[in-house]
Design a protein around this motif. Structure first.
Motif, mmCIF file in Angstrom:
data_model
loop_
_atom_site.group_PDB
_atom_site.id
_atom_site.type_symbol
_atom_site.label_atom_id
_atom_site.label_comp_id
_atom_site.label_asym_id
_atom_site.label_seq_id
_atom_site.Cartn_x
_atom_site.Cartn_y
_atom_site.Cartn_z
ATOM 1 N N LEU A 79 -5.626 -0.477 -9.587
ATOM 2 C CA LEU A 79 -6.066 -0.782 -8.228
ATOM 3 C C LEU A 79 -7.563 -1.077 -8.225
ATOM 4 O O LEU A 79 -8.301 -0.605 -9.090
ATOM 5 N N PRO A 80 -8.021 -1.856 -7.248
ATOM 6 C CA PRO A 80 -9.448 -2.192 -7.209
ATOM 7 C C PRO A 80 -10.305 -0.962 -6.963
ATOM 8 O O PRO A 80 -9.904 -0.033 -6.263
ATOM 9 N N LEU A 81 -11.485 -0.967 -7.554
ATOM 10 C CA LEU A 81 -12.467 0.077 -7.298
ATOM 11 C C LEU A 81 -13.146 -0.275 -5.981
ATOM 12 O O LEU A 81 -13.805 -1.310 -5.878
ATOM 13 N N LEU A 82 -12.938 0.565 -4.968
ATOM 14 C CA LEU A 82 -13.465 0.285 -3.639
ATOM 15 C C LEU A 82 -14.621 1.220 -3.309
ATOM 16 O O LEU A 82 -14.627 2.379 -3.710
ATOM 17 N N ALA A 83 -15.562 0.711 -2.547
ATOM 18 C CA ALA A 83 -16.672 1.508 -2.024
ATOM 19 C C ALA A 83 -16.523 1.543 -0.508
ATOM 20 O O ALA A 83 -16.396 0.493 0.128
ATOM 21 N N PHE A 84 -16.545 2.738 0.054
ATOM 22 C CA PHE A 84 -16.348 2.921 1.488
ATOM 23 C C PHE A 84 -17.702 3.144 2.150
ATOM 24 O O PHE A 84 -18.393 4.108 1.861
ATOM 25 N N ILE A 85 -18.060 2.219 3.042
ATOM 26 C CA ILE A 85 -19.353 2.229 3.705
ATOM 27 C C ILE A 85 -19.107 2.447 5.205
ATOM 28 O O ILE A 85 -18.248 1.793 5.793
ATOM 29 N N LYS B 94 -3.577 0.590 -0.106
ATOM 30 C CA LYS B 94 -3.077 1.232 -1.331
ATOM 31 C C LYS B 94 -4.024 2.322 -1.826
ATOM 32 O O LYS B 94 -3.582 3.389 -2.247
ATOM 33 N N VAL B 95 -5.317 2.054 -1.784
ATOM 34 C CA VAL B 95 -6.290 3.037 -2.270
ATOM 35 C C VAL B 95 -6.361 4.237 -1.334
ATOM 36 O O VAL B 95 -6.360 5.391 -1.781
ATOM 37 N N ILE B 96 -6.390 4.010 -0.033
ATOM 38 C CA ILE B 96 -6.463 5.121 0.927
ATOM 39 C C ILE B 96 -5.207 5.981 0.854
ATOM 40 O O ILE B 96 -5.266 7.200 1.022
ATOM 41 N N GLU B 97 -4.070 5.381 0.575
ATOM 42 C CA GLU B 97 -2.837 6.165 0.432
ATOM 43 C C GLU B 97 -2.919 7.116 -0.756
ATOM 44 O O GLU B 97 -2.282 8.172 -0.750
ATOM 45 N N LEU B 98 -3.722 6.781 -1.768
ATOM 46 C CA LEU B 98 -3.916 7.698 -2.899
ATOM 47 C C LEU B 98 -4.573 9.002 -2.447
ATOM 48 O O LEU B 98 -4.393 10.041 -3.072
ATOM 49 N N TYR B 99 -5.341 8.945 -1.364
ATOM 50 C CA TYR B 99 -6.004 10.125 -0.807
ATOM 51 C C TYR B 99 -5.073 10.922 0.117
ATOM 52 O O TYR B 99 -5.489 11.912 0.703
ATOM 53 N N GLY B 100 -3.831 10.460 0.281
ATOM 54 C CA GLY B 100 -2.871 11.175 1.118
ATOM 55 C C GLY B 100 -2.870 10.760 2.576
ATOM 56 O O GLY B 100 -2.330 11.468 3.423
#
Length: 154
Positions: free
Chosen positions: A104-110, A56-62
């Motif tokens: 949506l959850p606040l995610l950190a991408f590592i 869901k979060v990555i889809e916000l980035y297109g």
């Protein structure tokens, strides 16, 4: 991996995920003599996110999900390796999960694996890499070839 491609991946990650930007600390060699880039990222406190929340979060980035559930793409970029070990649901110091204003959850991408989506990757990519470097093969002594940069621009 070519150094240029590794640097591109770092730049792309930092462009999309500035809160967990990758900092180049230096360069070195592995025990086998291979070139390596030494990097660091900010420390993040978090818990394992749900795979559906990552989607869901990555889809916000297109980006759209691919057959592999940890790989996403758009016309210009491919991002992969988004498994629960490389993405954190950010928490406060007490372990309470944090959320964005949209719920949506606040995610950190590592440690993402982000690259240009070029046509040769088979993901309908439209990005064409043209760094302006033209190589000129030139014979030098003893009949060896030398690749010298004739023209370059960044």
């Amino acid at each position: 991996m070519q150094v240029e491609l590794a640097i591109d991946r770092i730049i792309l990650h930092n462009m999309y995920f500035p809160d967990t930007s990758i900092k180049v600390e230096g360069f070195g060699r592995t025990d086998y003599g291979d070139f390596q880039i030494i990097v660091s990222q900010p420390f993040v406190i978090g818990i394992k996110p749900e795979l559906d929340d990552i989607k869901k979060v990555i889809e916000l980035y297109g980006f759209t999900q691919q057959r592999t559930p940890t790989t996403y793409k758009n016309d210009h970029y491919v991002i992969s390796d988004l498994h629960q070990g490389n993405v954190l649901h950010v928490t406060d110091f007490y372990g309470n999960p944090l959320y964005m204003s949209n719920g949506l959850p606040l995610l950190a991408f590592i440690d993402t694996d982000m690259r240009f989506n070029t046509p040769d990757q088979g993901k309908d990519g439209k990005y064409v890499v043209d760094n302006g470097i033209v190589w000129k093969n030139k014979k030098i002594k003893n009949g060896q070839n030398s690749n010298k940069i004739q023209n370059y621009s960044f």
